[in-house]
Scaffold this motif. Structure first.
Motif, short mmCIF file in Angstrom:
data_model
loop_
_atom_site.label_atom_id
_atom_site.label_comp_id
_atom_site.label_asym_id
_atom_site.label_seq_id
_atom_site.Cartn_x
_atom_site.Cartn_y
_atom_site.Cartn_z
N ALA A 293 0.71 -1.04 -0.15
CA ALA A 293 -0.29 0.08 0.05
C ALA A 293 0.97 1.30 -0.23
CB ALA A 293 -0.99 -0.15 1.29
N LEU A 294 1.93 1.22 0.81
CA LEU A 294 2.76 2.36 0.75
C LEU A 294 3.73 2.75 -0.24
CD1 LEU A 294 3.60 2.11 4.55
CD2 LEU A 294 2.13 3.95 3.35
N ALA A 295 3.97 1.60 -1.03
CA ALA A 295 4.72 1.68 -2.05
C ALA A 295 3.75 2.40 -3.23
CB ALA A 295 5.20 0.60 -2.62
N ILE A 296 2.61 1.74 -3.00
CA ILE A 296 1.79 2.50 -4.37
C ILE A 296 1.46 3.61 -3.80
CG2 ILE A 296 -0.61 2.30 -5.11
CD1 ILE A 296 -0.69 -0.68 -4.91
N LEU A 297 1.34 4.23 -2.73
CA LEU A 297 1.07 5.52 -2.27
C LEU A 297 2.30 6.33 -2.64
CD1 LEU A 297 -0.94 7.37 -0.70
CD2 LEU A 297 0.46 6.95 1.36
N ILE A 298 3.50 5.82 -2.47
CA ILE A 298 4.61 6.68 -2.67
C ILE A 298 4.45 7.14 -4.28
CG2 ILE A 298 6.83 6.89 -2.58
CD1 ILE A 298 6.70 5.23 -0.14
N VAL A 299 4.48 5.94 -5.14
CA VAL A 299 4.66 6.32 -6.42
C VAL A 299 3.50 7.07 -6.78
CG1 VAL A 299 4.35 4.93 -8.75
CG2 VAL A 299 5.61 3.96 -6.79
N LEU A 300 2.33 7.05 -6.42
CA LEU A 300 1.14 7.86 -6.84
C LEU A 300 1.45 9.33 -6.41
CD1 LEU A 300 -2.03 5.77 -6.32
CD2 LEU A 300 -0.71 5.96 -8.49
N SER A 301 1.93 9.54 -5.25
CA SER A 301 2.27 10.85 -4.94
C SER A 301 3.28 11.38 -5.68
CB SER A 301 2.68 10.95 -3.47
OG SER A 301 1.67 10.17 -2.62
N VAL A 302 4.51 10.49 -5.82
CA VAL A 302 5.41 11.29 -6.64
C VAL A 302 4.97 11.65 -7.97
CG1 VAL A 302 7.65 10.78 -7.55
CG2 VAL A 302 7.32 10.10 -5.48
N VAL A 303 3.99 10.71 -8.76
CA VAL A 303 3.78 11.18 -9.85
C VAL A 303 2.90 12.34 -10.11
CG1 VAL A 303 2.13 10.16 -11.81
CG2 VAL A 303 3.89 8.83 -10.79
N SER A 304 1.89 12.40 -8.89
CA SER A 304 0.97 13.44 -9.02
C SER A 304 1.74 14.76 -8.72
CB SER A 304 -0.16 13.23 -7.77
OG SER A 304 -0.47 11.85 -7.73
#
Lengths: 314, 536, 286
Positions: A293-304
């Motif tokens: 979950a955190l990996a996804i969150l980090i990736v999504l946050s960085v992208v956004s």
């Protein structure tokens, strides 16, 4: 996905930069108006993120018989993240989700746009047909999943129709073949959500000035050019919204996929949500789920965040 | 077995509606505990049990029976003010009917009887198909406290015990003596059977309420058809009969496989989460008396000649299955078999009760179903024919329950041979027979059919337990995933087994090897040794 | 306005082709809902597109009455799940609309909550499955498991980004002159928002509410994990409709599916006028 998010952020974030610099009353009002949303975001984000960060550093599973707050007894540092980097199933689920998006969203967009063009001006039967097109959106995805399961049986309606056109019995086992199963689930998603794309795009299109001439434009020799140069640019915002919505929703796709195939055969239709569901419910390694979950969150946050930055500077 | 909403024969339907109505208003109606029944209703010397139908005395009990002791103990608890108002039981939707539907005509429902005798309301919470464990884990991990009793699949017992979400029942067992291993009425295989179904690492954690020994069925109309018999004998040089070996099975399945006529050879499941039970059967019969999954030291044995061959056969057998085999679950399997769409299948023991049933007007196979023992393999000392125990509802007492003893006593009452025989005979749910008394009971035999009951009983003696150690789910998932890859052509048999072995090693490390080895050895003790004479 | 015949022909041909394909699953569902049990499993040569012996048994069945051909009886009828879905989806929509719309206005007009666009995108794009473990623990701690309001709360939160983003575009597009004129006349900002802006937004609000409602109404995963008995919703309840006598109770599933389509359809029809005005909304700009 990245591009979509990028455009989305830019186009819609710009007006806020131009917001009227208000007095203190306006400022206060703005704070009050945004407060409920802020509180809800904090409510749903704070504890889950903290808890996920904590247990992602442990090997905690509910099977261990200790409550989550004592997960430190099973401290493993960053091992879950190392596992994640080497988890082929996770990466292939991610990749599969991207493929699903890369097919579903453009197809939904093109179909929706085409239909919107046809519906932009009035014609006899417009209202009825327009409502009929929206019907799939009204069907609960879980129900759609059961219906598509039947439709794609080897002796089912889809093959019946194909048999009719082929003039011989067609008995394709759609849901038992990895590639065809993915195709079938993608079809169900396109079926369900093209109407939404259509609706949003139509809303945008009728708001373009000179809409009355749209249909006429289509007939002219240069309709494509005029469509491209006049209509599309004005629809930019709404297109970005429509596409972004579908990208976002598609990334999480679960219901109809899970009911139609359970992610199978094998992992052929396992999207990221189905993967996480299985790890959560079947393998019960919740420390690992938190890491995912955190990996996804980090990736999504960085992208956004990158997207916003890039667009603001542009 | 878990997955069937209760059915009721036509004549039960009005009763069903009444029961529903009764349930809806049951709280104010809660039965007065003191209400005495006319002594004449019960047979002499009996203190409780159902009444009002012929043969009811078979299900009645005296004071010195597991049921009688349970009821007396509950009454004592109640007198001491230590009994709850209600007991909440989480149960698969489809099983509830057997507790709430009166059967046979004139009888009370199991629930009514319990409430009448003890004055404690039985509150049953339905859980949808396949979500039993999800719901339990939800309750355990969030401290939800929603249930006194969880009913879960049998092989989750180890996982669940490790969570601390359920309590050990040893003290209650010692105090109230359920006599599960009674040689006349108790579990098949006595103590060993009890240990298999109710225990984890030597401690009682559950009370079995099911008998999901996978059994084989065939279509007697096809097997007895002289034309078919002749055609088969001409082709294969031996008589057409229910198969004794996997070789025969595959040949017969291929013989009957006529998809253009809507008939498949054999529809034992091949889907995710279920299909591997049929891989098991082929695998464990690879050696005499058994081909084990793990050696005593915890080494996986599947990545071997035996594993490769079983996997290859399992994949090859798709050729006489529905083209949709991989996406078919039990609902499709039962639907298809009832529709006359298969020559053979392997299913829960309740298939004949549901499909060979005059009340089931949708079924086209009523009167045309036969049962046979699982196919096996010839070894030097005979045929090793094996089937598996899979799913099997077992009830456990939640550690969040405020009244664990009362909850246990309910389970002792429910899971002992008199009440259980009466309950399993009721066709409106999927608690299947598993005790010696059940197999002998006329009412059960009527529901399940004579031809089937004996085969089930013999199948029980040939049943291998599936993995029930901690990590059971993860082990099965790894196996399942790789078998599925083999079925869909993504991997060959050897790769599938090699991958499974690698994943199993990882899971074993996570679970803890010591714990695992102990559980493996306990599990092994329950494996059958019976060998059948080689076919002449 | 000029329209050529060939365009009209093309238009109808294209629309009808699309509809022909897109209605197959819907037609299948409707037809299945009225099929007697004997026709559910039909496949291959036996396959029928229309019920040969249409019946209402499937509808009777899910409400607890056994039809003549159905030999199973339900332990739990569909009534309660329908109520649960209605309550959770309606109040979830209310939460999402109130919080989302006011935040959108706050940002669009006053530049407040500049973090929200990103935060809400993240909230929406994040797979709910990935946070369900902490959410389950939180909900249990707060006593919200298996309550309609607990479900409504999470629905409101996860669909709020939707209402926020939709409303924000509408606010961004809305001419400020009208509001400014009102301000000049001495109205307070609050009054302008409540009395002028929101009413003008009615079509946009209605169409956003419809989308949000549909999303909430459709949810399967969240309800699966946050309900247990009393407030199980329609999609979760759907799994209970199977039996060993007949396999999946497709007819019953289809019947419930058809019923489940009613609220969104009614909403769609009820706000159709608003929807149409919502569609032409941006034209105000000119």
């Amino acid at each position: 996905m990245t591009d979509m998010t990028t455009n989305d952020m830019g186009a819609t974030a710009s007006p806020q930069d131009a917001a009227v610099p208000g007095g203190s009353e306006e400022k206060r009002l703005g704070l009050w108006l945004t407060l409920p949303a802020q509180l809800l975001v904090i409510f749903i984000a704070l504890f889950p993120i903290l808890m996920q960060v904590y247990i992602s550093l442990t090997d905690w599973s509910p099977l261990d018989g200790i409550p989550w707050y004592r997960a430190y007894e099973l401290w493993i540092g960053l091992l879950n993240y190392a596992d994640l980097a080497n988890d082929p199933r996770f990466w292939s689920a991610m990749w599969r989700t991207c493929i699903v998006m890369a097919i579903c969203v453009p197809v939904q967009f093109l179909l929706g746009l085409g239909l919107a063009i046809l519906f932009v001006d009035d014609f006899p039967g417009r209202r009825v047909l327009y409502s009929t097109i929206l019907v799939p959106m009204m069907v609960v995805p879980a129900v759609a999943g059961y219906m598509f399961f039947m439709l794609f049986q080897s002796g089912g309606p889809v093959n019946d129709i194909l048999s009719f056109f082929a003039g011989r019995p067609v008995t394709i086992a759609w849901l038992s073949d990895p590639d065809l199963a993915l195709f079938a689930t993608i079809v169900s998603d396109i079926w369900q959500w093209t109407p939404l794309m259509f609706l949003i795009l139509l809303a945008g299109m009728v708001s373009v000035p000179q809409d009355q001439q749209m249909a006429a434009v289509l007939l002219g020799a240069s309709w494509w050019r005029r469509f491209r140069t006049i209509v599309l640019p004005r629809m930019k915002t709404i297109i970005i919204i429509a596409v972004a919505i579908r990208v976002i929703e598609n990334f999480k796709v679960f219901d109809n996929f899970y009911i139609m195939t359970g992610g199978g055969p094998g992992v052929a239709t396992e999207t990221i949500s189905i993967y996480i569901y299985k790890v959560t419910q079947q393998e019960l390694i919740w420390g690992y789920v938190a890491a995912i979950a955190l990996a996804i969150l980090i990736v999504l946050s960085v992208v956004s965040a990158l997207a916003i930055k890039k667009l603001r500077s542009a | 077995m878990t997955h069937h909403p209760r059915f009721s024969r036509r004549r039960f339907l009005s009763a069903a509606a009444q029961t529903t109505a009764l349930v809806a208003v049951s709280s104010p109606l809660v039965l007065r505990p003191g209400r005495a029944r006319a002594a004449s209703d019960l047979a002499q010397g009996m203190i409780g049990g159902p009444t009002g139908f012929p043969g009811a005395e078979r299900y009645q009990y005296g004071p010195d029976t597991p049921e009688g002791r349970a009821i007396e103990a509950v009454k004592a608890l109640k007198a001491a003010g230590k009994a709850p108002e209600r007991i909440v039981l989480g149960l698969s939707d489809g099983s509830i009917g057997q507790i709430t539907q009166p059967f046979p005509e004139g009888a009370p429902s199991v629930k009514d009887l319990w409430e009448q005798e003890t004055g404690i309301t039985l509150d049953i919470v339905g859980v949808p198909n396949g979500q039993e464990f999800t719901k339990v884990m939800q309750d355990v991990s969030t401290n939800g406290g929603g249930f006194d009793i969880y009913a879960v699949e049998w092989n989750r017992l180890g996982d669940l015990a490790e969570t601390g979400g359920i309590i050990a029942l040893d003290d209650f067992v010692a105090a109230h003596r359920p006599e599960w291993d009674d040689p006349e009425r108790g579990y098949v295989n006595g103590k060993q059977g009890v240990s298999l179904l109710n225990e984890y690492r030597g401690t009682v954690y559950g009370v079995s309420l099911d008998g999901d020994f996978q059994t084989w069925n065939h279509r007697t109309d096809l097997f007895n058809d002289p034309n078919e018999q002749k055609a088969f004998a001409d082709k294969h040089g031996y008589e057409l009969a229910p198969p004794k070996t996997w070789k025969q099975h595959d040949e017969i399945a291929a013989f009957f496989h006529r998809p253009d006529q809507g008939l498949f050879g054999s529809t034992d499941l091949r889907n995710q989460g279920w299909g591997y039970t049929n891989w098991y059967q082929r695998y464990v019969s690879m050696d005499a008396p058994n081909q084990f999954l793990f050696a005593d030291d915890g080494t996986a044995l599947i990545n071997s000649e035996a594993g490769w061959q079983a996997t290859q056969e399992y994949v090859d057998s798709l050729s006489h299955h529905s083209p949709d085999a991989i996406s078919w679950g039990w609902p499709e399997q039962y639907g298809n078999f009832g529709n006359g769409g298969a020559a053979m299948t392997c299913a829960f023991s309740n298939l004949p009760k549901f499909l060979d049933n005059p009340a089931n007007e949708g079924s086209k196979v009523t009167g045309k179903v036969g049962s046979h023992l699982p196919p096996g393999r010839e070894h030097d000392d005979g045929i090793s024919a094996r089937t598996v125990l899979w799913l099997n509802l077992t009830a456990c007492v939640s550690s969040q329950s405020d009244h664990p003893e009362a909850a246990y006593l309910l389970l002792q009452w429910l899971g002992s041979s008199r009440i259980y025989s009466w309950m399993t005979a009721n066709p409106s749910g999927y608690f299947d027979p598993f005790q010696l008394a059940n197999f002998a009971d006329p009412l059960v035999r009527e529901t399940y059919h004579d031809y089937h009951m004996d085969v089930v009983r013999e199948s029980v003696e040939r049943t291998v337990p599936t993995i029930n150690y901690p990590g059971a789910t993860a082990f099965h998932n790894a196996l399942d995933e790789n078998l599925m890859a083999a079925l869909t052509g993504g991997m060959d048999a050897e790769q599938a087994m090699a991958n499974t072995e690698r994943q199993w090693k990882r899971i074993a490390r996570r679970v803890g090897e010591d714990k695992l080895i102990e559980a493996i050895q306990a599990n092994k003790a329950a494996w059958p040794t019976v060998m059948d004479p080689a076919s002449s | 306005m000029q329209r050529s015949l060939s365009f009209e022909i093309f238009r109808y041909a294209a629309i009808f082709t699309f509809l022909a394909l897109s209605l197959i699953p819907t037609i299948w569902m409707i037809s299945m809902a009225f099929k007697p049990i004997a026709e559910w499993q039909a496949s291959g040569a036996d396959l029928t597109w229309w019920p040969e012996n249409p019946t209402l048994d499937n509808f009777r069945f899910i409400f607890g009455e056994s039809g003549s051909d159905l030999i199973v009886a339900l332990e739990r009828t569909a009534g309660r799940p329908i109520l649960a879905s209605l309550l959770a989806a309606t109040f979830g929509t209310l939460i999402a609309m109130v919080a989302g719309t006011s935040a959108a206005y706050g940002l669009s007009r006053f530049g407040a909550g500049g973090n929200l666009p990103l935060a809400l995108i993240q909230l929406r794009i994040f797979p709910p499955m990935a946070v369900m473990i902490p959410v389950m623990i939180m909900w249990a701690f707060l006593g919200l498991i298996d309550t309609w309001y607990g479900l409504a709360l999470i629905y409101g939160i996860v669909t709020m980004p939707f209402s926020f983003w939709l409303m924000k575009t509408f606010f961004d597009d809305m001419p400020r002159e009208i509001e400014d004129a009102a301000l000049v006349e001495g109205c307070s900002r609050w009054r302008v928002f409540l009395k002028i802006t929101l009413p003008m937004m009615r079509p946009a609000l209605a169409s956003s509410a419809l989308f949000v409602f549909i999303l909430n109404w459709s949810d399967y995963l969240i309800a699966l994990l946050l309900t247990t008995r009393d407030w199980v919703t329609i999609p979760v309840y759907m799994a209970s409709l199977s039996s060993s006598m007949t396999g999946q109770l497709y007819g019953a599933k289809a019947a419930l599916g058809l019923i489940a389509a009613v609220p969104p359809v009614i909403m769609g029809i009820a706000i159709q006028k608003q929807l149409v005005r919502g569609l032409t909304f941006g034209a105000l700009k000119e």
